[in-house]
Design a protein around this motif. Structure first.
Motif, PDB file in Angstrom:
ATOM      1  N   ALA A  10       0.852  -1.186   0.000  1.00 12.07           N
ATOM      2  CA  ALA A  10       0.000   0.000   0.000  1.00 12.07           C
ATOM      3  C   ALA A  10       0.887   1.236   0.000  1.00 12.07           C
ATOM      4  N   LYS A  11       0.364   2.298  -0.550  1.00 10.00           N
ATOM      5  CA  LYS A  11       1.023   3.595  -0.497  1.00 10.00           C
ATOM      6  C   LYS A  11       0.371   4.357   0.648  1.00 10.00           C
ATOM      7  N   ILE A  12       1.183   4.908   1.528  1.00 11.59           N
ATOM      8  CA  ILE A  12       0.638   5.581   2.703  1.00 11.59           C
ATOM      9  C   ILE A  12       1.291   6.943   2.914  1.00 11.59           C
ATOM     10  N   ILE A  90       4.389   0.573   2.011  1.00  9.10           N
ATOM     11  CA  ILE A  90       4.490  -0.425   3.064  1.00  9.10           C
ATOM     12  C   ILE A  90       4.133  -1.763   2.436  1.00  9.10           C
ATOM     13  N   VAL A  91       4.998  -2.750   2.661  1.00 12.22           N
ATOM     14  CA  VAL A  91       4.826  -4.061   2.039  1.00 12.22           C
ATOM     15  C   VAL A  91       4.830  -5.141   3.111  1.00 12.22           C
ATOM     16  N   ALA A  92       3.885  -6.064   2.974  1.00  8.50           N
ATOM     17  CA  ALA A  92       3.825  -7.236   3.853  1.00  8.50           C
ATOM     18  C   ALA A  92       4.059  -8.459   2.982  1.00  8.50           C
ATOM     19  N   PHE A  93       4.725  -9.462   3.549  1.00 10.71           N
ATOM     20  CA  PHE A  93       5.022 -10.670   2.787  1.00 10.71           C
ATOM     21  C   PHE A  93       4.776 -11.884   3.665  1.00 10.71           C
ATOM     22  N   GLY A  94       4.443 -12.990   3.010  1.00 10.06           N
ATOM     23  CA  GLY A  94       4.159 -14.228   3.732  1.00 10.06           C
ATOM     24  C   GLY A  94       2.749 -14.709   3.450  1.00 10.06           C
TER      25      GLY A  94
END
Length: 136
Positions: A10-12, A90-94
């Motif tokens: 997401a861009k925040i 912001i990046v989430a992985f998994g």
């Protein structure tokens, strides 16, 4: 928000950087770059480097920083592409990337902005820079 099952981004808009780092789980990274495509590509390569055992950093979060910055020193990578006040990705992985990202966004209270694609030439340059980390 972008989501491909293992990566969500997401861009925040961030006002207080210090507060964010206290909240971020190990599977979430925040970066200050122009293109979301750069973050996704770097994250994919970071995950693959850990699977192959060719990672340069001790953590996936660190590996993403190195790859996005095109630099092998974490301190320098943070200075170049680390989170700053203003617009960030912001990046989430998994396995639960989308859920984890949604939870972090809720906790930090950052305003989510619309993702816009970068120019193809910028994306191409970014991909080349990120790939260089493998040969350094």
């Amino acid at each position: 928000m972008y989501n491909n099952k293992r990566i969500a981004i997401a861009k925040i808009l961030v006002e207080n950087i210090t507060q964010i780092f206290e909240i971020l789980p190990n599977n979430v990274q925040i970066l200050n770059v122009e293109c979301w495509e750069k973050v996704v590509f770097a994250t994919v390569l970071a995950l693959k480097s850990f699977e192959r055992g060719t990672n340069k950093a001790k953590t996936i979060r660190g590996e993403i920083l190195l790859r996005v910055s095109g630099n092998l020193q974490i301190k320098d990578a943070i200075n170049l592409v680390g989170a700053k006040k203003g617009e960030n990705f912001i990046v989430a992985f998994g396995e639960n990337a989308e859920k984890d990202l949604a939870e972090v966004l809720l906790k930090i209270g950052a305003k989510e902005l619309q993702l816009t694609n970068c120019e193809k030439e910028k994306v191409k340059e970014s991909v080349e820079q990120i790939a260089l980390v493998d040969v350094l």
